[in-house]
Design a protein around this motif. Sequence first.
Motif, PDB file in Angstrom:
ATOM      1  N   GLY A 178      91.042 -84.219 -96.397  1.00  0.00           N
ATOM      2  CA  GLY A 178      91.905 -83.140 -95.908  1.00  0.00           C
ATOM      3  C   GLY A 178      91.149 -81.858 -95.642  1.00  0.00           C
ATOM      4  N   TYR A 179      89.880 -81.954 -95.311  1.00  0.00           N
ATOM      5  CA  TYR A 179      89.037 -80.777 -95.089  1.00  0.00           C
ATOM      6  C   TYR A 179      89.630 -79.853 -94.028  1.00  0.00           C
ATOM      7  CZ  TYR A 179      84.853 -78.122 -93.751  1.00  0.00           C
ATOM      8  OH  TYR A 179      83.961 -77.120 -93.456  1.00  0.00           O
ATOM      9  N   GLU A 180      89.549 -78.543 -94.288  1.00  0.00           N
ATOM     10  CA  GLU A 180      90.042 -77.532 -93.339  1.00  0.00           C
ATOM     11  C   GLU A 180      88.880 -76.622 -92.962  1.00  0.00           C
ATOM     12  OE1 GLU A 180      94.609 -77.491 -95.143  1.00  0.00           O
ATOM     13  OE2 GLU A 180      93.264 -75.805 -95.575  1.00  0.00           O
ATOM     14  N   GLY A 181      88.467 -76.728 -91.702  1.00  0.00           N
ATOM     15  CA  GLY A 181      87.279 -76.022 -91.237  1.00  0.00           C
ATOM     16  C   GLY A 181      87.356 -74.513 -91.392  1.00  0.00           C
ATOM     17  N   ILE A 182      88.571 -73.955 -91.415  1.00  0.00           N
ATOM     18  CA  ILE A 182      88.710 -72.506 -91.556  1.00  0.00           C
ATOM     19  C   ILE A 182      88.145 -72.020 -92.893  1.00  0.00           C
ATOM     20  CG2 ILE A 182      91.035 -72.581 -92.579  1.00  0.00           C
ATOM     21  CD1 ILE A 182      91.699 -70.104 -90.866  1.00  0.00           C
ATOM     22  N   SER A 183      88.009 -72.922 -93.867  1.00  0.00           N
ATOM     23  CA  SER A 183      87.465 -72.528 -95.171  1.00  0.00           C
ATOM     24  C   SER A 183      86.045 -71.976 -95.046  1.00  0.00           C
ATOM     25  CB  SER A 183      87.484 -73.720 -96.144  1.00  0.00           C
ATOM     26  OG  SER A 183      86.666 -74.778 -95.674  1.00  0.00           O
ATOM     27  N   LYS A 207      93.175 -72.755 -99.084  1.00  0.00           N
ATOM     28  CA  LYS A 207      93.545 -72.142-100.367  1.00  0.00           C
ATOM     29  C   LYS A 207      92.343 -71.961-101.276  1.00  0.00           C
ATOM     30  CE  LYS A 207      95.039 -76.466-102.645  1.00  0.00           C
ATOM     31  NZ  LYS A 207      96.192 -77.180-103.264  1.00  0.00           N
ATOM     32  N   THR A 208      91.407 -72.944-101.264  1.00  0.00           N
ATOM     33  CA  THR A 208      90.222 -72.790-102.109  1.00  0.00           C
ATOM     34  C   THR A 208      89.247 -71.788-101.508  1.00  0.00           C
ATOM     35  OG1 THR A 208      89.295 -74.801-101.100  1.00  0.00           O
ATOM     36  CG2 THR A 208      90.423 -75.033-103.215  1.00  0.00           C
ATOM     37  N   GLY A 209      89.243 -71.698-100.179  1.00  0.00           N
ATOM     38  CA  GLY A 209      88.431 -70.679 -99.536  1.00  0.00           C
ATOM     39  C   GLY A 209      88.913 -69.278 -99.883  1.00  0.00           C
ATOM     40  N   LEU A 211      72.184 -67.428-115.016  1.00  0.00           N
ATOM     41  CA  LEU A 211      73.064 -67.480-113.847  1.00  0.00           C
ATOM     42  C   LEU A 211      74.514 -67.576-114.290  1.00  0.00           C
ATOM     43  CD1 LEU A 211      71.222 -70.077-111.554  1.00  0.00           C
ATOM     44  CD2 LEU A 211      71.273 -67.581-111.266  1.00  0.00           C
ATOM     45  N   ASN A 212      75.371 -66.873-113.588  1.00  0.00           N
ATOM     46  CA  ASN A 212      76.822 -67.022-113.742  1.00  0.00           C
ATOM     47  C   ASN A 212      77.334 -67.744-112.506  1.00  0.00           C
ATOM     48  OD1 ASN A 212      77.426 -65.615-116.275  1.00  0.00           O
ATOM     49  ND2 ASN A 212      76.590 -63.836-115.215  1.00  0.00           N
ATOM     50  N   ILE A 213      78.002 -68.873-112.731  1.00  0.00           N
ATOM     51  CA  ILE A 213      78.396 -69.757-111.639  1.00  0.00           C
ATOM     52  C   ILE A 213      79.880 -70.073-111.762  1.00  0.00           C
ATOM     53  CG2 ILE A 213      78.088 -72.090-110.690  1.00  0.00           C
ATOM     54  CD1 ILE A 213      75.153 -71.912-111.619  1.00  0.00           C
ATOM     55  N   LEU A 214      80.573 -70.047-110.635  1.00  0.00           N
ATOM     56  CA  LEU A 214      81.997 -70.388-110.594  1.00  0.00           C
ATOM     57  C   LEU A 214      82.188 -71.629-109.728  1.00  0.00           C
ATOM     58  CD1 LEU A 214      84.970 -69.591-111.276  1.00  0.00           C
ATOM     59  CD2 LEU A 214      85.002 -68.371-109.084  1.00  0.00           C
ATOM     60  N   LEU A 215      82.884 -72.623-110.266  1.00  0.00           N
ATOM     61  CA  LEU A 215      83.269 -73.808-109.507  1.00  0.00           C
ATOM     62  C   LEU A 215      84.739 -73.695-109.132  1.00  0.00           C
ATOM     63  CD1 LEU A 215      81.613 -76.646-111.661  1.00  0.00           C
ATOM     64  CD2 LEU A 215      80.575 -75.205-109.889  1.00  0.00           C
ATOM     65  N   VAL A 216      85.039 -73.918-107.866  1.00  0.00           N
ATOM     66  CA  VAL A 216      86.416 -73.906-107.384  1.00  0.00           C
ATOM     67  C   VAL A 216      86.753 -75.319-106.927  1.00  0.00           C
ATOM     68  CG1 VAL A 216      88.079 -72.908-105.769  1.00  0.00           C
ATOM     69  CG2 VAL A 216      86.193 -71.498-106.648  1.00  0.00           C
ATOM     70  N   ARG A 217      87.478 -76.022-107.763  1.00  0.00           N
ATOM     71  CA  ARG A 217      87.999 -77.358-107.420  1.00  0.00           C
ATOM     72  C   ARG A 217      89.326 -77.458-108.125  1.00  0.00           C
ATOM     73  NH1 ARG A 217      86.242 -81.658-103.822  1.00  0.00           N
ATOM     74  NH2 ARG A 217      88.198 -82.771-103.767  1.00  0.00           N
ATOM     75  N   VAL A 218      90.404 -77.234-107.400  1.00  0.00           N
ATOM     76  CA  VAL A 218      91.695 -77.022-108.055  1.00  0.00           C
ATOM     77  C   VAL A 218      92.505 -78.305-108.240  1.00  0.00           C
ATOM     78  CG1 VAL A 218      91.789 -74.633-107.263  1.00  0.00           C
ATOM     79  CG2 VAL A 218      92.887 -76.411-105.895  1.00  0.00           C
ATOM     80  N   VAL A 261      79.175 -69.017-106.191  1.00  0.00           N
ATOM     81  CA  VAL A 261      80.529 -69.557-106.209  1.00  0.00           C
ATOM     82  C   VAL A 261      80.508 -70.801-105.332  1.00  0.00           C
ATOM     83  CG1 VAL A 261      82.972 -69.168-105.709  1.00  0.00           C
ATOM     84  CG2 VAL A 261      81.540 -67.258-106.473  1.00  0.00           C
ATOM     85  N   PHE A 262      80.934 -71.938-105.899  1.00  0.00           N
ATOM     86  CA  PHE A 262      80.959 -73.191-105.154  1.00  0.00           C
ATOM     87  C   PHE A 262      82.402 -73.623-104.909  1.00  0.00           C
ATOM     88  CE2 PHE A 262      76.830 -73.532-107.389  1.00  0.00           C
ATOM     89  CZ  PHE A 262      76.008 -73.787-106.309  1.00  0.00           C
ATOM     90  N   ASP A 263      82.740 -73.826-103.629  1.00  0.00           N
ATOM     91  CA  ASP A 263      84.024 -74.437-103.265  1.00  0.00           C
ATOM     92  C   ASP A 263      83.711 -75.827-102.738  1.00  0.00           C
ATOM     93  OD1 ASP A 263      86.412 -75.315-102.203  1.00  0.00           O
ATOM     94  OD2 ASP A 263      86.416 -73.891-100.532  1.00  0.00           O
ATOM     95  N   THR A 264      84.041 -76.849-103.526  1.00  0.00           N
ATOM     96  CA  THR A 264      83.741 -78.221-103.113  1.00  0.00           C
ATOM     97  C   THR A 264      84.982 -78.955-102.614  1.00  0.00           C
ATOM     98  OG1 THR A 264      84.025 -79.016-105.386  1.00  0.00           O
ATOM     99  CG2 THR A 264      81.801 -78.375-104.704  1.00  0.00           C
ATOM    100  N   GLN A 265      86.069 -78.202-102.378  1.00  0.00           N
ATOM    101  CA  GLN A 265      87.297 -78.818-101.875  1.00  0.00           C
ATOM    102  C   GLN A 265      87.467 -78.606-100.380  1.00  0.00           C
ATOM    103  OE1 GLN A 265      90.400 -78.351-104.648  1.00  0.00           O
ATOM    104  NE2 GLN A 265      91.799 -79.710-103.598  1.00  0.00           N
ATOM    105  N   GLY A 266      87.051 -77.449 -99.885  1.00  0.00           N
ATOM    106  CA  GLY A 266      87.045 -77.218 -98.450  1.00  0.00           C
ATOM    107  C   GLY A 266      88.414 -77.052 -97.831  1.00  0.00           C
ATOM    108  N   LEU A 267      89.319 -76.354 -98.546  1.00  0.00           N
ATOM    109  CA  LEU A 267      90.647 -76.075 -98.017  1.00  0.00           C
ATOM    110  C   LEU A 267      90.819 -74.570 -97.858  1.00  0.00           C
ATOM    111  CD1 LEU A 267      92.778 -78.462-100.272  1.00  0.00           C
ATOM    112  CD2 LEU A 267      91.864 -78.924 -97.983  1.00  0.00           C
TER     113      LEU A 267
END
Length: 330
Positions: free
Chosen positions: A129-134, A102-104, A5-12, A94-100
């Motif tokens: 600071g979660y942003e539902g639009i993500s 910009k991370t979306g 598996l190739n996995i990307l974590l997005v937590r900036v 691809v995992f975005d665990t920040q929920g903003l």
Amino acid sequence: MKPPLNILLVRVSSLGDVLHNLPMVADILRHHPDANIDWVVEEGYVSLVRLNARVRKIIPFALRRWRKSLGNKATRAEIGQFLRTLREQRYDYVFDTQGLLKTGIIMGAARIVPGGRKVGLANGSEGSGYEGISRVFHTDSIALDARTHAVARGRLVAAAALGYSVDTPPDFGLPAADLASRPRWMPAQDYAVFFHGTARNAKKWSGANWIATGRALAPMPVLLAWGSPEEKREAEALAAQLPNAQVLPKLSMDEAVTLARNAALAIGVDTGLTHIAAAFLRPTIELYCDSPKWKTEGNWSPVIVNLGERGAPPSADEVIAAVKRLKGAS
């Protein structure tokens, strides 16, 4: 035989949040040992992620710097290069665990294989600071209890997507203390470090408490770190009343992590460097003065003591008693 598996974590960002995401790496590799894990992170925190040798590739993101010069040709070229690097690999997850937002957007720009998944948070935690639009960038949105610990959030998101349970203490993948190569500003003997600085005044612990605790630690050296002119003034005021205290020079991120990594004792308010000391499994006392303890308390080792609660800071006596317990356990 299935390819890895190739996995990307997005937590900036920020420092503590990036740290709290690190156990995702060990969890994924425990269940998928041949997986390749890449990470998008703000350039200032690259050195922290690099300490986890199990991350294959780190993709620096520099929005904090780019947005100051978006009209600059060199900045636009750098953003273009970031996007090309991001899109070099097709990912299975691809995992975005920040929920903003910009991370979306980063998640949206990343490429996935046919049938690949883009997985993020369906909701924020209390006070986040979660942003539902993500969610518009997700193929899968994972709902979690609003009071899920900061370390558990990313772990549970990955577990839900990849089909395993979170049933082990968090493994941050960080190296042990490096007592052999200390920088010149670090004492040769065991030292305590006070992480007293924080951007929000309500999260600070009183100067009188720091002084009482520092005096109780004597003759152990107490190192005082700082990150802003105001914090430097506070450190100097504390040192003036502590014969065993040393105000450190301005430290880089790497140096600050080294400070936490090698401390014989770390005492600090709810801030990133305190949590880093706890992740390195250094004897750590975390002080909660105006933030909820459930959200970030170090709960993975008996050498971490969490004191206080929002609106109920611990006393110096409580902290000194905790120091004695930690010394007795060592």
